[in-house]
Design a protein around this motif. Structure first.
Motif, mmCIF file in Angstrom:
data_model
loop_
_atom_site.group_PDB
_atom_site.id
_atom_site.type_symbol
_atom_site.label_atom_id
_atom_site.label_comp_id
_atom_site.label_asym_id
_atom_site.label_seq_id
_atom_site.Cartn_x
_atom_site.Cartn_y
_atom_site.Cartn_z
ATOM 1 N N HIS B 132 0.879 -1.179 0.000
ATOM 2 C CA HIS B 132 0.000 0.000 0.000
ATOM 3 C C HIS B 132 0.911 1.223 0.000
ATOM 4 O O HIS B 132 2.081 1.127 0.359
ATOM 5 C CB HIS B 132 -0.950 -0.031 1.202
ATOM 6 C CG HIS B 132 -0.278 0.040 2.533
ATOM 7 N ND1 HIS B 132 0.566 -0.951 3.008
ATOM 8 C CD2 HIS B 132 -0.293 1.000 3.492
ATOM 9 C CE1 HIS B 132 1.010 -0.604 4.203
ATOM 10 N NE2 HIS B 132 0.526 0.569 4.520
ATOM 11 N N ALA B 200 -6.032 -10.232 -0.307
ATOM 12 C CA ALA B 200 -6.679 -8.955 -0.008
ATOM 13 C C ALA B 200 -5.936 -7.877 -0.801
ATOM 14 O O ALA B 200 -4.775 -8.096 -1.148
ATOM 15 C CB ALA B 200 -6.642 -8.661 1.484
ATOM 16 N N PRO B 201 -6.553 -6.737 -1.097
ATOM 17 C CA PRO B 201 -7.870 -6.284 -0.632
ATOM 18 C C PRO B 201 -9.033 -7.001 -1.328
ATOM 19 O O PRO B 201 -8.877 -7.514 -2.431
ATOM 20 C CB PRO B 201 -7.869 -4.798 -0.991
ATOM 21 C CG PRO B 201 -6.930 -4.684 -2.158
ATOM 22 C CD PRO B 201 -5.862 -5.717 -1.913
ATOM 23 N N TYR B 206 -11.928 1.814 0.842
ATOM 24 C CA TYR B 206 -11.807 1.732 2.302
ATOM 25 C C TYR B 206 -11.582 3.137 2.836
ATOM 26 O O TYR B 206 -11.109 4.015 2.105
ATOM 27 C CB TYR B 206 -10.599 0.872 2.703
ATOM 28 C CG TYR B 206 -10.687 -0.592 2.338
ATOM 29 C CD1 TYR B 206 -11.330 -1.511 3.170
ATOM 30 C CD2 TYR B 206 -10.097 -1.061 1.163
ATOM 31 C CE1 TYR B 206 -11.379 -2.860 2.831
ATOM 32 C CE2 TYR B 206 -10.151 -2.410 0.827
ATOM 33 C CZ TYR B 206 -10.795 -3.303 1.667
ATOM 34 O OH TYR B 206 -10.843 -4.629 1.335
ATOM 35 N N ASN B 211 -6.026 -0.589 4.892
ATOM 36 C CA ASN B 211 -6.869 -1.730 4.520
ATOM 37 C C ASN B 211 -6.808 -2.078 3.040
ATOM 38 O O ASN B 211 -7.309 -3.123 2.626
ATOM 39 C CB ASN B 211 -8.306 -1.490 4.967
ATOM 40 C CG ASN B 211 -8.455 -1.781 6.449
ATOM 41 O OD1 ASN B 211 -7.886 -2.757 6.949
ATOM 42 N ND2 ASN B 211 -9.167 -0.933 7.157
ATOM 43 N N TYR B 212 -6.178 -1.238 2.252
ATOM 44 C CA TYR B 212 -5.927 -1.587 0.851
ATOM 45 C C TYR B 212 -4.744 -2.554 0.734
ATOM 46 O O TYR B 212 -4.422 -3.013 -0.354
ATOM 47 C CB TYR B 212 -5.619 -0.338 0.023
ATOM 48 C CG TYR B 212 -6.804 0.541 -0.278
ATOM 49 C CD1 TYR B 212 -7.554 0.355 -1.441
ATOM 50 C CD2 TYR B 212 -7.181 1.553 0.588
ATOM 51 C CE1 TYR B 212 -8.637 1.164 -1.728
ATOM 52 C CE2 TYR B 212 -8.263 2.367 0.306
ATOM 53 C CZ TYR B 212 -8.989 2.173 -0.848
ATOM 54 O OH TYR B 212 -10.057 2.979 -1.132
ATOM 55 N N ALA B 231 -2.661 -4.503 6.794
ATOM 56 C CA ALA B 231 -4.105 -4.795 6.803
ATOM 57 C C ALA B 231 -4.624 -4.749 8.239
ATOM 58 O O ALA B 231 -4.018 -5.299 9.152
ATOM 59 C CB ALA B 231 -4.370 -6.155 6.177
ATOM 60 N N SER B 235 -10.038 -5.555 7.014
ATOM 61 C CA SER B 235 -9.585 -6.450 5.951
ATOM 62 C C SER B 235 -9.491 -7.891 6.453
ATOM 63 O O SER B 235 -9.832 -8.839 5.730
ATOM 64 C CB SER B 235 -8.231 -5.977 5.417
ATOM 65 O OG SER B 235 -7.731 -6.882 4.464
#
Lengths: 65, 331
Positions: B132, B200-201, B206, B211-212, B231, B235
């Motif tokens: 991220h 994930a994501p 978000y 959380n990405y 995360a 997530s």
């Protein structure tokens, strides 16, 4: 000077300086509505500085013997 | 006339055998579709030809043809959790001699990260994951991209306004590369011996950039690693709801051990034997959080912290995982 909020870590905003260094800034210092990615301009408030100087000087003039 | 044909045929066959054997023993023959299978078998009738042309006298039959295969099988999977203080950087060296990098430390770590990767004899990174766009994960990425041959780059499709992120994008652009969106269900294919999947994501938007985070699961035979970036619980909950197989032997604890991540429910699903916490000594954010540390202790896992051990290196032969805590001597 402008800084960018890179992320939040607990009570700190980690801000990126113009030369890409980062530093932690207590969230209390942030303007309202600041989020991740917000750009914050940090500048002198000369008017307020002068006002305060004047006010404090008056007090000092009164108190010093 | 018939005799001439036999002579010709013998000549053609001989030339053919010599061609095959040189291809087989040098191990650089590009067309190894079925030729290699024949040549590597000691029972193959062409082996005597091999012997006379390629193998020095006194060598045993299986030596030259079998060596490359054995060598390859002996290479373990290595996962290096670099000591980049309060940041993340994970280098994966695969059994098939491929390299994968997950995050790259902060801007201030770029020289350390680049020289560490070079010290491993790597000039090509086959897959780069920027989990991220926070500076403590992608800070050194522009330098990495500029310093190595790069295969594919995976990042979540989320923007940021920092110069750090802009510089990474410019480095990618200047090299004529593109970014593959890191999203649940994407597989990173670099080595057929490994399975590398992104878990994930799972959503497109978000509130928090954390959380990405691209969450990566690496499976090598009977061993597995889960790298969670930063995360957070949101997530983690999504990954549980999706019913993914989260079980992993080694968990790279999310968000440097912050209480935002590593919920009890998630930890139960992953059920790791070992965890690695990538964290800076005496950081002001209180990472790793005592709540998380106590939770990990309750689960009875062995904890490796980069602030205590320096660079942590895990090696797997596909069955067992060993940890080398003296990795910091390499950095």
């Amino acid at each position: 000077m402008k800084v960018v909020i890179d992320r939040f870590e607990g009570n700190y905003a980690v801000v990126e300086l113009e030369d890409k260094r980062v530093c932690s800034m207590p969230v209390e210092l942030l303007p309202k509505g600041a989020k991740e990615g917000s750009v914050i301009r940090i500048e002198l408030d000369t008017e307020e500085t002068d006002k305060r100087k004047e006010r404090i000087q008056k007090l000092m003039d009164k108190l010093w013997e | 006339m018939k005799r001439l044909w036999i002579v010709l045929l013998t000549f053609v066959l001989l030339v053919g055998f010599i061609g095959c054997s040189s291809g087989g023993t040098s191990n650089i023959a590009p067309d190894d579709s079925d030729g290699n299978v024949d040549l590597s078998s000691p029972m193959n009738p062409t082996m005597p030809e091999d012997k006379s042309s390629g193998i020095p006298e006194g060598s045993s039959d299986e030596m030259p043809a079998a060596m490359p295969e054995n060598e390859k099988n002996l290479m373990p999977l290595e996962v290096h959790f670099l000591d980049v203080e309060q940041a993340d950087c994970i280098l994966i060296k695969t059994p098939g001699q491929k390299a994968v990098l997950i995050d790259s430390g902060k801007n201030t770590h770029e020289d350390t990260v680049v020289s560490y990767i070079k010290s491993q004899g790597i000039d090509t990174i086959d897959a780069v994951v920027g989990t991220h766009p926070h500076e403590d994960h992608i800070g050194g990425l522009d330098a990495v991209i500029n310093s190595f041959n790069i295969g594919k780059i995976y990042m979540p499709k989320v923007s940021h306004t920092t110069k750090t992120f802009e510089d990474v994008l410019n480095a990618i652009d200047n090299k004529g590369l593109k970014v593959t969106t890191a999203f649940a269900g994407t597989n990173i294919e670099v080595d057929p011996d490994l399975k590398i999947e992104i878990l994930a994501p799972n959503s497109h938007t978000y509130d928090e950039i954390n959380n990405y985070s691209a969450v990566v699961k690496l499976t090598y035979k009977n061993t597995s690693f889960l790298f969670t970036g930063d995360a957070e619980s949101v997530s983690e909950q999504e990954m549980i709801s999706k019913g993914y197989d989260l079980k992993a032997d080694v968990l790279k604890v999310g968000h440097h051990g912050s209480a935002t991540s590593t919920t009890a429910q998630f930890l139960k699903k992953v059920s790791p034997d070992y965890v690695v916490i990538s964290v800076g000594k005496d950081n002001r954010y209180g990472h790793p959080d005592n709540l998380v540390l106590n939770r990990l202790k309750t689960f009875g896992v062995e904890i490796f912290r980069t602030d205590e051990y320096g660079t942590v290196i895990a090696t797997s032969d596909g069955e067992t995982i060993k940890f080398d805590k003296k990795g910091d001597e390499n950095i």
